[in-house]
Design a protein around this motif. Sequence first.
Motif, PDB file in Angstrom:
ATOM      1  N   ALA A   1       1.020  -1.128  -0.022  1.00  0.00           N
ATOM      2  CA  ALA A   1       0.080  -0.085  -0.174  1.00  0.00           C
ATOM      3  C   ALA A   1       0.847   1.457  -0.086  1.00  0.00           C
ATOM      4  CB  ALA A   1      -0.805   0.122   1.393  1.00  0.00           C
ATOM      5  N   PHE A   2       2.068   1.178   0.632  1.00  0.00           N
ATOM      6  CA  PHE A   2       2.951   2.446   0.569  1.00  0.00           C
ATOM      7  C   PHE A   2       3.376   2.745  -0.656  1.00  0.00           C
ATOM      8  CE2 PHE A   2       7.422   4.030   0.661  1.00  0.00           C
ATOM      9  CZ  PHE A   2       7.168   5.002   1.550  1.00  0.00           C
ATOM     10  N   GLU A   3       3.563   1.615  -1.639  1.00  0.00           N
ATOM     11  CA  GLU A   3       4.107   1.882  -3.071  1.00  0.00           C
ATOM     12  C   GLU A   3       2.892   2.249  -3.796  1.00  0.00           C
ATOM     13  OE1 GLU A   3       6.908   1.977  -3.980  1.00  0.00           O
ATOM     14  OE2 GLU A   3       8.039   1.211  -2.160  1.00  0.00           O
ATOM     15  N   ALA A   4       1.533   1.472  -3.595  1.00  0.00           N
ATOM     16  CA  ALA A   4       0.478   1.772  -4.589  1.00  0.00           C
ATOM     17  C   ALA A   4      -0.017   2.905  -4.359  1.00  0.00           C
ATOM     18  CB  ALA A   4      -0.466   0.600  -4.451  1.00  0.00           C
ATOM     19  N   ALA A   5      -0.070   3.578  -3.080  1.00  0.00           N
ATOM     20  CA  ALA A   5      -0.828   4.982  -2.907  1.00  0.00           C
ATOM     21  C   ALA A   5      -0.311   5.878  -3.554  1.00  0.00           C
ATOM     22  CB  ALA A   5      -0.726   5.210  -1.389  1.00  0.00           C
ATOM     23  N   ALA A   6       0.983   5.713  -3.906  1.00  0.00           N
ATOM     24  CA  ALA A   6       1.629   6.910  -4.714  1.00  0.00           C
ATOM     25  C   ALA A   6       1.459   6.761  -6.186  1.00  0.00           C
ATOM     26  CB  ALA A   6       2.987   7.063  -4.280  1.00  0.00           C
ATOM     27  N   ASP A   7       0.901   5.499  -6.675  1.00  0.00           N
ATOM     28  CA  ASP A   7       0.931   5.433  -8.041  1.00  0.00           C
ATOM     29  C   ASP A   7      -0.563   5.836  -8.474  1.00  0.00           C
ATOM     30  OD1 ASP A   7       0.729   4.320 -10.655  1.00  0.00           O
ATOM     31  OD2 ASP A   7       1.750   2.530 -10.148  1.00  0.00           O
ATOM     32  N   PRO A   8      -0.981   6.904  -9.482  1.00  0.00           N
ATOM     33  CA  PRO A   8      -2.192   7.020  -9.615  1.00  0.00           C
ATOM     34  C   PRO A   8      -2.877   6.161 -10.724  1.00  0.00           C
ATOM     35  CG  PRO A   8      -0.564   8.344 -11.011  1.00  0.00           C
ATOM     36  CD  PRO A   8       0.147   7.411  -9.863  1.00  0.00           C
ATOM     37  N   THR A   9      -1.842   5.104 -11.210  1.00  0.00           N
ATOM     38  CA  THR A   9      -2.645   4.040 -12.112  1.00  0.00           C
ATOM     39  C   THR A   9      -3.119   3.113 -11.289  1.00  0.00           C
ATOM     40  OG1 THR A   9      -0.316   2.671 -12.457  1.00  0.00           O
ATOM     41  CG2 THR A   9      -0.904   4.533 -13.889  1.00  0.00           C
ATOM     42  N   ARG A  10      -2.724   2.747  -9.980  1.00  0.00           N
ATOM     43  CA  ARG A  10      -3.249   1.886  -9.072  1.00  0.00           C
ATOM     44  C   ARG A  10      -4.299   2.269  -8.390  1.00  0.00           C
ATOM     45  NH1 ARG A  10       0.253  -1.823  -7.183  1.00  0.00           N
ATOM     46  NH2 ARG A  10      -1.240  -2.969  -6.286  1.00  0.00           N
ATOM     47  N   PHE A  11      -5.356   1.378  -8.322  1.00  0.00           N
ATOM     48  CA  PHE A  11      -6.779   1.747  -7.769  1.00  0.00           C
ATOM     49  C   PHE A  11      -7.153   3.310  -7.878  1.00  0.00           C
ATOM     50  CE2 PHE A  11      -3.907  -1.000  -5.144  1.00  0.00           C
ATOM     51  CZ  PHE A  11      -4.896  -2.254  -5.170  1.00  0.00           C
ATOM     52  N   PRO A  12      -7.375   3.636  -9.294  1.00  0.00           N
ATOM     53  CA  PRO A  12      -7.765   4.807  -9.226  1.00  0.00           C
ATOM     54  C   PRO A  12      -8.933   5.398  -8.937  1.00  0.00           C
ATOM     55  CG  PRO A  12      -8.189   3.576 -11.305  1.00  0.00           C
ATOM     56  CD  PRO A  12      -7.217   2.750 -10.382  1.00  0.00           C
ATOM     57  N   ASP A  13      -9.825   4.618  -8.362  1.00  0.00           N
ATOM     58  CA  ASP A  13     -10.895   4.932  -7.512  1.00  0.00           C
ATOM     59  C   ASP A  13     -11.104   5.036  -6.140  1.00  0.00           C
ATOM     60  OD1 ASP A  13     -12.621   4.908 -10.222  1.00  0.00           O
ATOM     61  OD2 ASP A  13     -12.920   2.888 -10.118  1.00  0.00           O
ATOM     62  N   ALA A  14     -10.004   5.028  -5.807  1.00  0.00           N
ATOM     63  CA  ALA A  14      -9.462   4.893  -4.242  1.00  0.00           C
ATOM     64  C   ALA A  14      -8.852   6.413  -3.871  1.00  0.00           C
ATOM     65  CB  ALA A  14      -8.327   4.016  -3.948  1.00  0.00           C
ATOM     66  N   GLY A  15      -8.801   7.501  -4.573  1.00  0.00           N
ATOM     67  CA  GLY A  15      -8.483   8.793  -4.112  1.00  0.00           C
ATOM     68  C   GLY A  15      -7.446   9.226  -4.895  1.00  0.00           C
ATOM     69  N   GLU A  16      -7.185  10.473  -4.606  1.00  0.00           N
ATOM     70  CA  GLU A  16      -5.721  10.838  -5.310  1.00  0.00           C
ATOM     71  C   GLU A  16      -4.373  10.377  -4.699  1.00  0.00           C
ATOM     72  OE1 GLU A  16      -3.931  15.672  -5.822  1.00  0.00           O
ATOM     73  OE2 GLU A  16      -5.594  15.455  -4.734  1.00  0.00           O
ATOM     74  N   ALA A  17      -3.817  10.339  -5.777  1.00  0.00           N
ATOM     75  CA  ALA A  17      -2.235   9.724  -5.326  1.00  0.00           C
ATOM     76  C   ALA A  17      -1.785  10.389  -4.532  1.00  0.00           C
ATOM     77  CB  ALA A  17      -1.692   9.226  -6.605  1.00  0.00           C
ATOM     78  N   TRP A  18      -0.931   9.565  -3.414  1.00  0.00           N
ATOM     79  CA  TRP A  18      -0.170  10.433  -2.351  1.00  0.00           C
ATOM     80  C   TRP A  18       1.019   9.452  -1.926  1.00  0.00           C
ATOM     81  CZ3 TRP A  18      -0.183  15.029   0.186  1.00  0.00           C
ATOM     82  CH2 TRP A  18       0.690  14.951   1.312  1.00  0.00           C
ATOM     83  N   GLN A  19       1.967  10.357  -1.885  1.00  0.00           N
ATOM     84  CA  GLN A  19       3.161   9.632  -1.454  1.00  0.00           C
ATOM     85  C   GLN A  19       3.804   9.888  -0.160  1.00  0.00           C
ATOM     86  OE1 GLN A  19       6.298   8.094  -3.929  1.00  0.00           O
ATOM     87  NE2 GLN A  19       6.183   7.483  -1.633  1.00  0.00           N
ATOM     88  N   VAL A  20       3.560   8.700   0.443  1.00  0.00           N
ATOM     89  CA  VAL A  20       4.048   8.920   1.947  1.00  0.00           C
ATOM     90  C   VAL A  20       5.469   9.102   1.836  1.00  0.00           C
ATOM     91  CG1 VAL A  20       4.072   7.695   4.316  1.00  0.00           C
ATOM     92  CG2 VAL A  20       2.310   7.393   2.530  1.00  0.00           C
ATOM     93  N   ALA A  21       5.976   9.982   2.764  1.00  0.00           N
ATOM     94  CA  ALA A  21       7.629  10.369   2.641  1.00  0.00           C
ATOM     95  C   ALA A  21       8.562   9.355   3.038  1.00  0.00           C
ATOM     96  CB  ALA A  21       7.808  11.685   3.339  1.00  0.00           C
ATOM     97  N   LYS A  22       8.161   8.451   4.273  1.00  0.00           N
ATOM     98  CA  LYS A  22       8.974   7.469   4.866  1.00  0.00           C
ATOM     99  C   LYS A  22       8.148   6.192   5.248  1.00  0.00           C
ATOM    100  CE  LYS A  22      12.343   9.434   7.398  1.00  0.00           C
ATOM    101  NZ  LYS A  22      12.927  10.367   8.532  1.00  0.00           N
ATOM    102  N   LEU A  23       8.887   5.273   5.189  1.00  0.00           N
ATOM    103  CA  LEU A  23       8.459   3.917   5.632  1.00  0.00           C
ATOM    104  C   LEU A  23       9.261   3.253   6.732  1.00  0.00           C
ATOM    105  CD1 LEU A  23       6.290   1.622   5.492  1.00  0.00           C
ATOM    106  CD2 LEU A  23       7.732   0.638   3.871  1.00  0.00           C
ATOM    107  N   TYR A  24       8.890   2.815   7.784  1.00  0.00           N
ATOM    108  CA  TYR A  24       9.365   2.334   9.186  1.00  0.00           C
ATOM    109  C   TYR A  24       9.176   0.907   9.401  1.00  0.00           C
ATOM    110  CZ  TYR A  24      11.841   6.694   9.982  1.00  0.00           C
ATOM    111  OH  TYR A  24      12.400   7.855   9.999  1.00  0.00           O
TER     112      TYR A  24
END
Length: 289
Positions: free
Chosen positions: A146-169
């Motif tokens: 989900a961290f990767e997919a949330a930033a990709d506008p081609t993945r789940f286009p009906d799930a909201g505007e793409a967003w790049q989380v800055a950091k993953l821990y």
Amino acid sequence: MHVHAHPDDESSKGAATTARYVAEGAEVHVVTCTGGERGSILNPRMDRPDVLENMSEVRRQEMERARDILGIHQEWLGFVDSGWPDGDPKPPLPEGCFGLVPLEEAVEALVRIVRRVRPHVMTTYDERGGYPHPDHVRCHEVSVAAFEAAADPTRFPDAGEAWQVAKLYYHHSFNRERMQSLHDATLAHGLESPWADRLKEWVPEPEWDARVTTKVPCGEYFGVRDQALLAHATQIDPDGHWFAIPREVQQKTWPTEDYELVTSHVDAPVPEDDLFAGVRAGAPRASVG
């Protein structure tokens, strides 16, 4: 945003860090993947028929109390606890549980939340799940995807505007070096250590422990952590190992919670002492697409 497998995980992993950042004004969200319906009752006081018959509602109420203590926003991803498969060989997981849900289905559910909340930082478990519960391993898989997919506008286009989380821990507070230090300090105070037997069996993995990149000072919030733990009364025995080492010993010996920085889209040299390092100074615009 912390992504956890069950109610109580938000209190047993990173809760003092959470309390610190809430006190500093950060907005902290917890996503709980399952309802913990199949969790064992680990507190003898709660091993009662009325609790067993209403486990789902009891654990939901416990989560609400912990949420209020920590000052977080919390929501359910909506999947059913897989339970701990006990036996050798282990039995198959129950039909319809989180561990068997198609990965894309769970990833889309989390992507929707990530895109709506727009966190700057996400935490989850390492590839071992922290420990090999099927829901913890699945939580890792879902969170990373989900961290990767949330930033990709081609993945789940009906799930909201793409967003790049800055950091993953990844959480790493249950590391051998920390437990050995707490064990030694407890013995030095003439007390019995709850980690003695575990450490005898714990094979050192220096390479694994070296993965820790980030130690967040949060000892002054261990009291909040403990209150949040106690809110999960079915899972936490107040006379058990969680509280066997005096808080003052913990604060003096190991006053941090520890993490591994896995991915960063901001300038954040390691080692760090802040999950928001590189973000506080102004992360690059995170909206994409």
